[in-house]
Design a protein around this motif. Structure first.
Motif, PDB file in Angstrom:
ATOM      1  N   GLY A 111      -8.195   5.606   2.716  1.00 56.92           N
ATOM      2  CA  GLY A 111      -7.441   6.655   2.054  1.00 56.92           C
ATOM      3  C   GLY A 111      -6.047   6.266   1.605  1.00 56.92           C
ATOM      4  O   GLY A 111      -5.226   7.145   1.314  1.00 56.92           O
ATOM      5  N   VAL A 112      -5.753   4.967   1.546  1.00 60.48           N
ATOM      6  CA  VAL A 112      -4.454   4.515   1.038  1.00 60.48           C
ATOM      7  C   VAL A 112      -4.670   3.703  -0.241  1.00 60.48           C
ATOM      8  O   VAL A 112      -5.740   3.125  -0.460  1.00 60.48           O
ATOM      9  CB  VAL A 112      -3.685   3.671   2.076  1.00 60.48           C
ATOM     10  N   VAL A 147       0.845  -1.194   0.000  1.00 63.61           N
ATOM     11  CA  VAL A 147       0.000   0.000   0.000  1.00 63.61           C
ATOM     12  C   VAL A 147       0.878   1.240   0.000  1.00 63.61           C
ATOM     13  O   VAL A 147       1.990   1.250   0.538  1.00 63.61           O
ATOM     14  CB  VAL A 147      -0.964   0.025   1.207  1.00 63.61           C
ATOM     15  N   TYR A 148       0.345   2.289  -0.605  1.00 56.66           N
ATOM     16  CA  TYR A 148       1.017   3.578  -0.634  1.00 56.66           C
ATOM     17  C   TYR A 148       0.225   4.549   0.222  1.00 56.66           C
ATOM     18  O   TYR A 148      -0.964   4.794  -0.022  1.00 56.66           O
ATOM     19  CB  TYR A 148       1.106   4.102  -2.069  1.00 56.66           C
ATOM     20  N   GLY A 149       0.879   5.087   1.245  1.00 56.48           N
ATOM     21  CA  GLY A 149       0.207   6.005   2.150  1.00 56.48           C
ATOM     22  C   GLY A 149       0.494   5.649   3.593  1.00 56.48           C
ATOM     23  O   GLY A 149       1.017   4.569   3.904  1.00 56.48           O
ATOM     24  N   ALA A 150       0.163   6.542   4.486  1.00 55.42           N
ATOM     25  CA  ALA A 150       0.429   6.344   5.908  1.00 55.42           C
ATOM     26  C   ALA A 150      -0.568   5.360   6.514  1.00 55.42           C
ATOM     27  O   ALA A 150      -1.774   5.480   6.327  1.00 55.42           O
ATOM     28  CB  ALA A 150       0.357   7.680   6.641  1.00 55.42           C
ATOM     29  N   VAL A 151      -0.029   4.364   7.223  1.00 60.07           N
ATOM     30  CA  VAL A 151      -0.857   3.358   7.905  1.00 60.07           C
ATOM     31  C   VAL A 151      -0.519   3.401   9.388  1.00 60.07           C
ATOM     32  O   VAL A 151       0.655   3.325   9.761  1.00 60.07           O
ATOM     33  CB  VAL A 151      -0.602   1.950   7.340  1.00 60.07           C
ATOM     34  N   ARG A 189      -8.789  -4.594  -1.979  1.00 57.36           N
ATOM     35  CA  ARG A 189      -8.449  -3.246  -2.455  1.00 57.36           C
ATOM     36  C   ARG A 189      -9.421  -2.206  -1.879  1.00 57.36           C
ATOM     37  O   ARG A 189      -9.012  -1.117  -1.448  1.00 57.36           O
ATOM     38  CB  ARG A 189      -8.495  -3.205  -3.985  1.00 57.36           C
ATOM     39  N   ARG A 190     -10.695  -2.526  -1.878  1.00 56.03           N
ATOM     40  CA  ARG A 190     -11.700  -1.558  -1.421  1.00 56.03           C
ATOM     41  C   ARG A 190     -11.571  -1.260   0.071  1.00 56.03           C
ATOM     42  O   ARG A 190     -11.823  -0.138   0.519  1.00 56.03           O
ATOM     43  CB  ARG A 190     -13.106  -2.049  -1.762  1.00 56.03           C
ATOM     44  N   SER A 206       7.400   5.183   1.167  1.00 54.84           N
ATOM     45  CA  SER A 206       5.968   5.324   1.460  1.00 54.84           C
ATOM     46  C   SER A 206       5.190   4.069   1.108  1.00 54.84           C
ATOM     47  O   SER A 206       3.999   3.970   1.405  1.00 54.84           O
ATOM     48  CB  SER A 206       5.395   6.527   0.691  1.00 54.84           C
ATOM     49  N   ASN A 207       5.835   3.096   0.430  1.00 53.90           N
ATOM     50  CA  ASN A 207       5.200   1.819   0.107  1.00 53.90           C
ATOM     51  C   ASN A 207       5.454   0.835   1.243  1.00 53.90           C
ATOM     52  O   ASN A 207       6.611   0.606   1.617  1.00 53.90           O
ATOM     53  CB  ASN A 207       5.758   1.245  -1.192  1.00 53.90           C
TER      54      ASN A 207
END
Length: 286
Positions: free
Chosen positions: A207-208, A140-144, A200-201, A183-184
């Motif tokens: 928001g990632v 995933v790309y984005g902050a978790v 995916r959903r 970020s990945n």
């Protein structure tokens, strides 16, 4: 002993039970010359026809199951009007019945796909009531953060109902330092249902963005490291019985030597046919 017609058709690999029922509703199936109705039963000795063609309903006595390592870019359909590659193009041919995929993976998802020639087994493995666990590697790309993971496991609202992961764990062992610090981020997730693009959903609801997705497990079956992309491997007797067990079916399985003997005989038949064709070509050329 008699069985419902749609179950007979599914068991011999002609389609799923749902497909078989639709054929019956459409009046395409007859038994001993009489148009069948949903719920009708038949014996192995009965003459069952689909679209006027007599069907062979003598099951070979054992179930074939294989794992396929699907590459990205292939679709899970038998034919594609756009000319794209399908997963069925790489599978071995069957002398009876057909391969039925246990669920689907979208075109951008890779990894484990199971195929069987036993429609009843395939139908049960896909049925939500058995809650069979699917395991994925996802990048995933984005902050978790932990609150996000907690929400994903507790359940979030999707357009087709509540969705949730059973487990969400970071997967950092085999990744480079550069990727770990980027970020990945890679995660290993499990989910007990197979709704369309649900993995995916779920992440997108937070928001990632999912930019890589690979299925690595289905129930007791894990994708073998020796099966490269675009290749398949037959499951052994223990693996096949384990699939029957989780969906409460009695396993009818022949020893592996019988399966391999059947495969060898079909291969020898092909080679003899090729040799005959080559001889005919040489005769014409002389």
């Amino acid at each position: 002993m008699s069985e419902k017609i749609h179950k007979i058709l599914a068991t011999v690999g002609l389609g799923s039970r749902r497909e078989a029922e639709s054929w019956i509703v459409e009046g395409r199936v007859s038994v001993n010359g009489n148009i069948a109705k949903v719920g009708d039963r038949a014996l192995p000795s009965d003459k069952i026809m689909l679209d006027g063609r007599v069907l062979s309903t003598n099951y070979q006595g054992y179930t074939r199951v294989l794992m396929y390592n699907k590459p990205e870019g292939e679709i899970c359909s038998t034919v594609d009007g756009k000319g794209r590659a399908t997963v069925y193009e790489r599978l071995p041919r069957l002398s009876k019945g057909r391969w039925i995929s246990v669920g689907r993976l979208d075109i951008n998802t890779s990894g484990l796909l199971l195929f069987t020639d036993n429609g009843e087994l395939a139908n049960r493995l896909m049925h939500p009531r058995y809650e069979i666990s699917r395991q994925y590697l996802v990048r995933v790309y984005g902050a978790v953060n932990q609150p996000m993971i907690t929400r994903l496991m507790k359940g979030v609202v999707l357009d087709d109902g509540i969705g949730r992961f059973d487990t969400v764990k970071p997967n950092l062992n085999s990744r480079s330092d550069n990727e770990i610090n980027s970020s990945n981020k890679w995660y290993r997730v499990t989910i007990s249902e197979g709704r369309k693009r649900e993995v995916r959903r779920l992440w997108q609801s937070q928001g990632v963005e999912v930019n890589r997705l690979k299925r690595i497990g289905f129930g007791p079956i894990e994708l073998s490291s020796i099966v490269r992309k675009g290749e398949f491997m037959y499951l052994n007797e223990y693996q096949t019985k384990s699939l029957f067990g989780i969906v409460q079916l009695d396993a009818i399985y022949h020893p592996e030597k019988e399966i391999y003997r059947d495969m060898r005989q079909r291969k020898e038949k092909k080679l003899r046919a090729r040799g005959s064709n080559n001889s005919q070509k040489k005769t014409k050329n002389t």
